[in-house]
Design a protein around this motif. Sequence first.
Motif, PDB file in Angstrom:
ATOM      1  N   GLU A 256       0.833  -1.207   0.000  1.00  0.00           N
ATOM      2  CA  GLU A 256       0.000   0.000   0.000  1.00  0.00           C
ATOM      3  C   GLU A 256       0.868   1.258   0.000  1.00  0.00           C
ATOM      4  N   PHE A 257       1.920   1.233   0.823  1.00  0.00           N
ATOM      5  CA  PHE A 257       2.839   2.377   0.895  1.00  0.00           C
ATOM      6  C   PHE A 257       3.527   2.610  -0.446  1.00  0.00           C
ATOM      7  N   ILE A 258       3.987   1.537  -1.091  1.00  0.00           N
ATOM      8  CA  ILE A 258       4.674   1.653  -2.380  1.00  0.00           C
ATOM      9  C   ILE A 258       3.735   2.228  -3.440  1.00  0.00           C
ATOM     10  N   ASN A 259       2.487   1.740  -3.463  1.00  0.00           N
ATOM     11  CA  ASN A 259       1.513   2.249  -4.434  1.00  0.00           C
ATOM     12  C   ASN A 259       1.228   3.737  -4.219  1.00  0.00           C
ATOM     13  N   GLN A 260       1.071   4.149  -2.957  1.00  0.00           N
ATOM     14  CA  GLN A 260       0.849   5.559  -2.656  1.00  0.00           C
ATOM     15  C   GLN A 260       2.058   6.401  -3.051  1.00  0.00           C
ATOM     16  N   ALA A 261       3.248   5.875  -2.757  1.00  0.00           N
ATOM     17  CA  ALA A 261       4.470   6.610  -3.072  1.00  0.00           C
ATOM     18  C   ALA A 261       4.644   6.767  -4.587  1.00  0.00           C
ATOM     19  N   GLU A 262       4.291   5.734  -5.344  1.00  0.00           N
ATOM     20  CA  GLU A 262       4.361   5.820  -6.807  1.00  0.00           C
ATOM     21  C   GLU A 262       3.407   6.892  -7.335  1.00  0.00           C
ATOM     22  N   ASP A 263       2.200   6.956  -6.756  1.00  0.00           N
ATOM     23  CA  ASP A 263       1.228   7.984  -7.165  1.00  0.00           C
ATOM     24  C   ASP A 263       1.734   9.387  -6.847  1.00  0.00           C
ATOM     25  N   ARG A 264       2.557   9.482  -5.808  1.00  0.00           N
ATOM     26  CA  ARG A 264       3.066  10.791  -5.393  1.00  0.00           C
ATOM     27  C   ARG A 264       4.387  11.145  -6.075  1.00  0.00           C
ATOM     28  N   GLY A 265       4.860  10.251  -6.933  1.00  0.00           N
ATOM     29  CA  GLY A 265       6.018  10.580  -7.754  1.00  0.00           C
ATOM     30  C   GLY A 265       7.357  10.430  -7.088  1.00  0.00           C
ATOM     31  N   ILE A 266       7.440   9.632  -6.008  1.00  0.00           N
ATOM     32  CA  ILE A 266       8.748   9.388  -5.397  1.00  0.00           C
ATOM     33  C   ILE A 266       9.600   8.616  -6.396  1.00  0.00           C
ATOM     34  N   SER A 267      10.803   9.118  -6.646  1.00  0.00           N
ATOM     35  CA  SER A 267      11.601   8.630  -7.778  1.00  0.00           C
ATOM     36  C   SER A 267      12.175   7.230  -7.574  1.00  0.00           C
ATOM     37  N   ASN A 268      12.716   6.944  -6.401  1.00  0.00           N
ATOM     38  CA  ASN A 268      13.384   5.659  -6.207  1.00  0.00           C
ATOM     39  C   ASN A 268      12.776   4.908  -5.031  1.00  0.00           C
ATOM     40  N   LEU A 269      12.010   3.881  -5.351  1.00  0.00           N
ATOM     41  CA  LEU A 269      11.390   3.050  -4.320  1.00  0.00           C
ATOM     42  C   LEU A 269      12.036   1.671  -4.233  1.00  0.00           C
ATOM     43  N   ASN A 270      13.191   1.519  -4.856  1.00  0.00           N
ATOM     44  CA  ASN A 270      13.815   0.207  -4.930  1.00  0.00           C
ATOM     45  C   ASN A 270      14.214  -0.346  -3.558  1.00  0.00           C
TER      46      ASN A 270
END
Length: 362
Positions: A256-270
Motif C-alpha cells: 500500500e505504501f509503495i503504491n501511494q508513493a508511486e502515485d506521489r512521484g517518489i523517484s526511487n522506491l527500490n
Amino acid sequence: MRILDKYILKKFLSSFALVLILLLPIAIAIDVSEKVDKFLRHSDLSVGEIINDYYVNFIIIFGNTFMPLALFIAVIFFTSKIAGNTEIIAIHSAKISFTRFLKPYFIGATLVTLLALIMNHFFVPNSNKIFNEFSKKYLKKKNYSQDVLTNINLQLGPNDYIYLKSYNSKSNNGHKFSLEKFEGTKLKYKLMAENIRWIEKDTVFRLNTYKKRYILNNRDSIESGIKLDTLLSFSPKDLVNVDGLAKEMTSFKLIEFINQAEDRGISNLNTYLVELYKRTSLPISTYILTFIAVCLAAKKRRGGMGVNLAIGISLMFIYVFFLKIAEVLGAGAETNSLVMVWLPNMFFGALAIYLYIKNAKN
C-alpha cells in the motif's frame, strides 16, 4: 506415506530444529556480551523489558534469518550420516529412484518454506519495529543529523507538489515549506510557510508565517497570516525514505505504501521493493538449498561428513555474499530490483538442477 518417507522427514525436521536451537543461543550469548554494558547504563530498564522487548524479538528476527542456513547444515548433516551408514545404497537397491528419494525432502522443505513465508510477511516486521524502537531508546547514541532530512521534493498527485528545505523526523518540524498546484503546465496555486509542524493529536499540519498565492487569469490574489492549521494529503512517514521503515511494515502495508508513493512521484522506491521481494525469495531459497544439500551429501565420500559440511558451508557463504550484493545493487535507482533480488536464487537454482541431473543419472 511410506515408512521411508516418515523416517527421512522425521530426521529432516528434527535435525533442522536441533541446528536452529544450537545457533540461536550462540547468537544470543555473543549479543549479550556486546550489549550488557549498555543495558546496565539504564537503571530504569528491567530484566523483563530486556527479555520481552529485545530478546524475544531478537529470536524471531534472527531465527527467521538463520532458517536457510540451519536447514542447509541439517540436511547435509543427516544425509551424510545415512549415506555413511550405506542406507542410501540400500534404498537404491530397493529400486527407489533418486527422484523418489527426494520426496520427503520436498515435503520438509515445503513446511519450512511456508513457515518462513508467514514469518517474513506478517510476524517479523512487527518484531523489527519493537526491536528497533528498543535499540534506538537504549542502545544507540543520539545523533541529531540522522533525524534531519534536507531538500525534500514530493509529488502528492498528478498536479500537486511539495518542497521542504529541511525536516526533523524526531520533532516533526520543517522549514521553508511550499505546496504548488498546477493545471497542465500552468501554476494555479502556491502555499508557502517559514515553518511547518505535524500536530499528531489533530492529524493536521501547523504552518507558521504562511502565504497563499492564487494565480488567476488577469491578476494574483495573495493571502498571508501568522498561523494556519490545515489538512495536507501526506504524513511525516511519507517524507522518510529509509530501509528501516520498510522492514517494520507488514507486506500488505508495504505494498500500500509503495503504491501511494508511486502515485506521489517518489523517484526511487527500490529500497522498499527489495525488502518486499526478499520476503518471498529467501523462503523459496529453502527448496534450492535443500536440493543442493541432498545432492552433495547423498554420496559416500572419502573424508566422510566433514568434506560434505565444508563444501556445503562454503556454498552457503557464497550464496549469502551474492545475496548481499544483489540487495545493494537492487536498491539502486537504475536497476531492476525484482531481477536483482532473485538473481542468487536463479544462479543456485541452476546449480541445483545440474547436481540433480548428475545424481539422477547415477
